[in-house]
Design a protein around this motif. Structure first.
Motif, short mmCIF file in Angstrom:
data_model
loop_
_atom_site.label_atom_id
_atom_site.label_comp_id
_atom_site.label_asym_id
_atom_site.label_seq_id
_atom_site.Cartn_x
_atom_site.Cartn_y
_atom_site.Cartn_z
N UNK A 25 55.48 -5.39 24.69
CA UNK A 25 54.45 -4.66 25.44
C UNK A 25 53.83 -3.53 24.64
N UNK A 26 52.63 -3.16 25.02
CA UNK A 26 51.96 -2.01 24.41
C UNK A 26 51.92 -0.87 25.42
N UNK A 27 51.82 0.34 24.91
CA UNK A 27 51.81 1.53 25.75
C UNK A 27 50.57 1.48 26.64
N UNK A 28 50.77 1.73 27.91
CA UNK A 28 49.69 1.74 28.89
C UNK A 28 49.41 3.19 29.28
N UNK A 29 48.22 3.45 29.76
CA UNK A 29 47.86 4.81 30.18
C UNK A 29 47.09 4.76 31.49
N UNK A 30 47.39 5.72 32.35
CA UNK A 30 46.68 5.89 33.61
C UNK A 30 46.36 7.38 33.73
N UNK A 31 45.14 7.69 34.09
CA UNK A 31 44.74 9.08 34.29
C UNK A 31 43.99 9.18 35.61
N UNK A 32 44.43 10.10 36.46
CA UNK A 32 43.80 10.31 37.77
C UNK A 32 43.62 11.80 37.98
N UNK A 33 42.63 12.17 38.78
CA UNK A 33 42.44 13.57 39.14
C UNK A 33 41.96 13.67 40.57
N UNK A 34 42.10 14.87 41.12
CA UNK A 34 41.69 15.11 42.50
C UNK A 34 41.25 16.56 42.62
N UNK A 35 40.28 16.81 43.48
CA UNK A 35 39.86 18.18 43.75
C UNK A 35 40.52 18.62 45.05
N UNK A 36 41.06 19.83 45.03
CA UNK A 36 41.77 20.37 46.18
C UNK A 36 41.09 21.66 46.61
N UNK A 37 40.88 21.80 47.90
CA UNK A 37 40.23 22.99 48.45
C UNK A 37 41.24 24.13 48.59
N UNK A 38 41.66 24.66 47.45
CA UNK A 38 42.59 25.77 47.40
C UNK A 38 42.55 26.34 45.99
N UNK A 39 42.84 27.63 45.84
CA UNK A 39 42.87 28.23 44.50
C UNK A 39 43.95 27.59 43.63
N UNK B 117 55.03 -1.43 30.46
CA UNK B 117 55.12 -2.24 31.68
C UNK B 117 56.56 -2.36 32.15
N UNK B 118 56.71 -2.84 33.36
CA UNK B 118 58.02 -2.95 33.97
C UNK B 118 58.96 -3.95 33.33
N UNK B 119 58.43 -4.91 32.60
CA UNK B 119 59.25 -5.92 31.92
C UNK B 119 59.00 -5.77 30.44
#
Length: 177
Positions: free
Chosen positions: A24-38, A138-140
């Protein structure tokens, strides 16, 4: 001249075989979210090593050690299984937290050798942006993975976990619970 040609052909065959036989090769996931708080309010939740109840499927957090950059924690999951983590970089002044998953059942998270980095930054008036970057295999880990543990399934599983965790974080912080 034929020796060079045969040697070249043999080398080309070896390279082609090796390319097909790699794992397997290294996988990448990037996610972001905006939150209504400081950002400080969001960081108070994200940066709390001793309480990971905002993470998807986590019901209990147990820690060994007080320094998030050097300690370990065990997360009990809704399935009853556990996830073992080791803290990595922990920079409260930068609102950055890095961790490694040492052990998790691939039925709970279809990934191996997982590392994650979460950052919190201001995003305007009383808003924050939380970004979560993941790198994993990956998982396997061998060739010819089953469909539920191949690259695509692992990326989807990790992506879904990260997205759900970020949504849980948003709900928790915005509701003040």
């Amino acid at each position: 001249m034929k020796k060079i040609t045969l040697a070249t052909a043999a080398m080309a065959a070896l390279v082609a075989f090796t390319a097909q036989a790699h794992g397997p090769t290294r996988r990448k996931v990037s996610e972001s979210i905006e939150i209504n708080a400081p950002a400080d309010k969001v960081w108070a939740v994200v940066g709390n090593w001793k309480d990971a109840n905002w993470l998807e499927n986590v019901t209990k957090t147990e820690t060994l050690g007080d320094d998030p950059a050097k300690s370990k924690r065990t997360l009990t999951l809704k399935s009853g299984n556990t996830m073992s983590e080791t803290g990595g970089k922990y920079k409260p002044e930068d609102k950055l937290f890095m961790f490694y998953i040492d052990k998790v059942d691939v039925k709970d998270l279809p990934a191996n050798d997982y590392s994650g980095t979460i950052t919190v930054e201001p995003a305007g008036d009383s808003k924050s942006k939380v970004e979560w970057k993941s790198a994993f295999y990956r998982g396997y880990m061998n060739n010819d993975p089953p469909p539920d543990l191949n690259d695509e399934a692992s990326e989807k599983g990790v992506g879904n976990w990260v997205k759900a965790s970020l949504q849980n974080l948003k709900n928790k912080v915005e509701k003040g619970s």
